[in-house]
Design a protein around this motif. Structure first.
Motif, PDB file in Angstrom:
ATOM      1  N   LEU A   1      -5.406   2.096   7.735  1.00 32.44           N
ATOM      2  CA  LEU A   1      -6.648   2.193   7.537  1.00 32.44           C
ATOM      3  C   LEU A   1      -7.405   0.931   7.265  1.00 32.44           C
ATOM      4  O   LEU A   1      -8.613   0.779   7.592  1.00 32.44           O
ATOM      5  N   GLY A   2      -6.786  -0.200   6.707  1.00 33.86           N
ATOM      6  CA  GLY A   2      -7.422  -1.422   6.466  1.00 33.86           C
ATOM      7  C   GLY A   2      -8.138  -1.177   5.163  1.00 33.86           C
ATOM      8  O   GLY A   2      -8.170  -0.509   4.326  1.00 33.86           O
ATOM      9  N   ASP A   3      -9.132  -2.362   5.132  1.00 36.48           N
ATOM     10  CA  ASP A   3      -9.727  -2.413   3.849  1.00 36.48           C
ATOM     11  C   ASP A   3     -10.875  -1.013   3.571  1.00 36.48           C
ATOM     12  O   ASP A   3     -11.321  -0.522   4.484  1.00 36.48           O
TER      13      ASP A   3
ATOM     14  N   ASP B   1     -10.055   8.756  -3.402  1.00 37.54           N
ATOM     15  CA  ASP B   1      -9.074   9.644  -3.478  1.00 37.54           C
ATOM     16  C   ASP B   1      -8.798  10.339  -2.043  1.00 37.54           C
ATOM     17  O   ASP B   1      -7.337  10.259  -1.935  1.00 37.54           O
ATOM     18  N   ARG B   2      -9.504  10.704  -1.342  1.00 37.31           N
ATOM     19  CA  ARG B   2      -9.124  11.157  -0.088  1.00 37.31           C
ATOM     20  C   ARG B   2      -8.669  10.021   0.870  1.00 37.31           C
ATOM     21  O   ARG B   2      -7.608  10.330   1.591  1.00 37.31           O
ATOM     22  N   TYR B   3      -8.931   8.726   0.760  1.00 37.49           N
ATOM     23  CA  TYR B   3      -8.246   7.700   1.575  1.00 37.49           C
ATOM     24  C   TYR B   3      -6.793   7.689   1.233  1.00 37.49           C
ATOM     25  O   TYR B   3      -6.140   7.582   2.130  1.00 37.49           O
ATOM     26  N   VAL B   4      -6.522   7.510   0.052  1.00 34.62           N
ATOM     27  CA  VAL B   4      -5.236   7.302  -0.280  1.00 34.62           C
ATOM     28  C   VAL B   4      -4.312   8.546   0.073  1.00 34.62           C
ATOM     29  O   VAL B   4      -3.329   8.461   0.595  1.00 34.62           O
ATOM     30  N   ARG B   5      -4.984   9.842  -0.253  1.00 30.86           N
ATOM     31  CA  ARG B   5      -4.174  11.036  -0.100  1.00 30.86           C
ATOM     32  C   ARG B   5      -3.832  11.193   1.279  1.00 30.86           C
ATOM     33  O   ARG B   5      -3.011  11.913   1.791  1.00 30.86           O
ATOM     34  N   SER B   6      -4.738  10.631   2.212  1.00 30.59           N
ATOM     35  CA  SER B   6      -4.304  10.455   3.702  1.00 30.59           C
ATOM     36  C   SER B   6      -3.125  10.021   4.088  1.00 30.59           C
ATOM     37  O   SER B   6      -2.667  10.215   5.231  1.00 30.59           O
ATOM     38  N   GLY B   7      -2.666   9.285   3.275  1.00 28.49           N
ATOM     39  CA  GLY B   7      -1.404   8.563   3.473  1.00 28.49           C
ATOM     40  C   GLY B   7      -1.385   7.648   4.501  1.00 28.49           C
ATOM     41  O   GLY B   7      -0.224   7.158   4.912  1.00 28.49           O
TER      42      GLY B   7
ATOM     43  N   PRO C   1       0.893  -1.268   0.014  1.00 26.55           N
ATOM     44  CA  PRO C   1      -0.168  -0.219  -0.166  1.00 26.55           C
ATOM     45  C   PRO C   1       1.013   1.273   0.105  1.00 26.55           C
ATOM     46  O   PRO C   1       0.221   2.479   0.176  1.00 26.55           O
ATOM     47  N   GLU C   2       2.131   1.151  -0.359  1.00 27.35           N
ATOM     48  CA  GLU C   2       2.887   2.448  -0.437  1.00 27.35           C
ATOM     49  C   GLU C   2       2.404   3.138  -1.565  1.00 27.35           C
ATOM     50  O   GLU C   2       2.394   2.744  -2.725  1.00 27.35           O
ATOM     51  N   VAL C   3       2.433   4.703  -1.651  1.00 26.07           N
ATOM     52  CA  VAL C   3       1.932   5.324  -2.843  1.00 26.07           C
ATOM     53  C   VAL C   3       3.047   6.583  -2.779  1.00 26.07           C
ATOM     54  O   VAL C   3       3.156   7.135  -1.421  1.00 26.07           O
TER      55      VAL C   3
END
Lengths: 322, 322
Positions: B140-142, B129-135, A269-271
């Motif tokens: 966060l899991g699934d 998009d918000r979920y990934v950008r939160s880093g 899950p690294e971005v």
């Protein structure tokens, strides 16, 4: 089913949340769930491995030649993903182990999501959402215009079931479809490009939905992105390693390409953090296939493959081991 | 063009950023641009109003009976929007003033955007998009599963050109289309519901793309949302006042409906702040029609309407004043 007295022993490796498999599988099979083991996997394998005839693998467990070497009775590997790049296919072939994948169980959902990402990037939907949520619409003035979807030339990399479904969905938008794949599909109405550089040079959008193999690893490199050009957009619903991610990040920042919609990354899950600050990308946590419907579909396909195998019937979604 | 010596005098009212009109219009017309006046509008009107034969209105200037009363020579009002709810149509009819709108200039872009909003809400793309950008993907899991697009029953409110384009785009997603409009369209293959309550009760998604009139004001009220139900989604690319916004906000919070994709609001640019905290809505600043392509299209349509009118040719996109 098999005429032997005991139901076949199936090793089930799944994500904790994918618990819908357990009940359905246990009607016809004996299940060993790696998630509920009371002992470490190697010790467990040393005790049970000889009897395991099938693996059902949900998620990214690497099926290496070493793992396979511990399982002398293994006959079938049932994967719930479309891509099987986590499997040592050569070793499966050598051992005569059948491999199945998700087949078409995810195709509708992945195609829906790919089109959603494409519109989201071009029309800047998540950026619009951020803009309004800032609470500052009045003062921010005009929202930066997105780019038209209708009429865009869309090049699809990998015209399997997902790629075909994406093409079919984009046709009524007035998009002009072409594709690249290992070989030309005689039944396809779309223009074929035998190399990805030409595909990129002749399209506004590239949609990646091919398998990850040695041949497709980093198929989108800097040269391809330069061919696609400064307004070009990349949508990736395949695998992160299809793109040279480090170069892609540079190309996005330098304006070599115009934007990207990415459901997959090289090292999930690294971005790459620098993407978090870009307005011309839409990011998603490998969720293109994830709907309640698809999750049921794939469980059915997995079960159907297992049942077919142990009844000597044709497999539903075999992976060709070539 | 008219045989009179001077080109007709056109009052141009536009947003500052829409400056592509000026050059094209000024080839065939004399332009009074309200944006570059050196005096207040009322004083300006008192000096020039008698000669103004046309208005080109870009954006939301209210064309009231009072404004019209100052313009005794006004013959045509060219609007660059699809909806003309900002115009006193009854007064235009009484005075015999022709009214034109954007016609189909925006239809592709609005339809593209509506489908984008629909997929974005159902598949939770801006939330992803918000979920990934939160880093914080790893911790966060699934990601919470979205809802399937394929197979959804979509009820379209207003089957004009935009509504038809939306329907056409959604067909290859496997969506089942039905619609409500003032009257049944004999040429349409889709099921017709004569009232919106039945449409809501028989669909998973409502897409609003009808005109705002006295009859359609708050056409989506609490009762309609209750009929649509807890998994139901509303997409609005028409006008904010088609929905009782206050009730919609309550319904979203209480779970009476499942989500909404909103490009328009009752009191733009005001947006109810409570929406900013909801994950089941996608918000957009009235941008569905805004692409560089559509902006050029509408300028062409506006100019074509003006030229046609002063050459006694049929208008390109007349608004029926009934």
């Amino acid at each position: 089913m098999s005429e032997s007295s005991d139901p076949p022993l199936v090793l089930l490796h799944r994500l904790p949340s994918f618990n819908y498999f357990d009940e359905n599988l246990s009607r016809d099979f004996r299940i060993l769930n790696t998630d509920t083991l009371s002992e470490p996997l190697p010790i467990f394998l040393s005790r049970h491995a000889a009897s395991i005839r099938a693996i059902v693998s949900v998620g990214g467990l690497s099926i290496t030649s070493e793992l396979i070497s511990h399982l002398p009775s293994l006959q079938i590997l049932v994967c719930t993903s479309v891509g099987v790049d986590h499997v040592d296919l050569a070793e499966c072939k050598r051992r005569g182990i059948a491999v199945t994948n998700a087949g078409n169980a995810f195709s509708d959902d992945v195609a829906d999501f790919a089109v959603g990402l494409l519109i989201s990037v071009l029309r800047r939907i998540p950026a619009a959402d951020r803009y309004v949520r800032s609470g500052n619409w009045e003062n921010l003035g005009d929202f930066q215009l997105g780019s038209k979807v209708s009429g865009k030339r869309v090049g699809i990399v990998g015209l399997g079931s997902i790629g075909s479904f994406i093409a079919k969905r984009l046709e009524p938008f007035g998009c002009i479809i072409s594709y690249n794949s290992r070989s030309q599909k005689q039944s396809s109405p779309y223009q074929y490009y035998s190399d990805i550089l030409s595909l990129a040079a002749n399209n506004d959008v590239l949609v990646l939905c091919c398998s990850l193999t040695d041949q497709t690893h980093h198929i989108v490199n800097r040269e391809v992105m330069e061919s696609l050009g400064k307004d070009g957009v990349i949508i990736n619903v395949g695998r992160g390693k299809l793109i040279d991610e480090k170069e892609m990040v540079k190309c996005l920042i330098e304006g070599v390409i115009g934007g990207a919609g990415l459901d997959v990354f090289e090292d999930e899950p690294e971005v790459p953090e620098v993407l978090f600050g870009l307005d011309n990308v839409v990011l998603s946590p490998h969720a293109a296939m994830a709907t309640p419907g698809s999750v049921n579909n794939v469980a059915e396909v997995a079960l159907a493959n297992l049942k077919a195998f142990f009844s000597n019937q044709p497999l539903i979604s075999p992976v060709q081991l070539d």
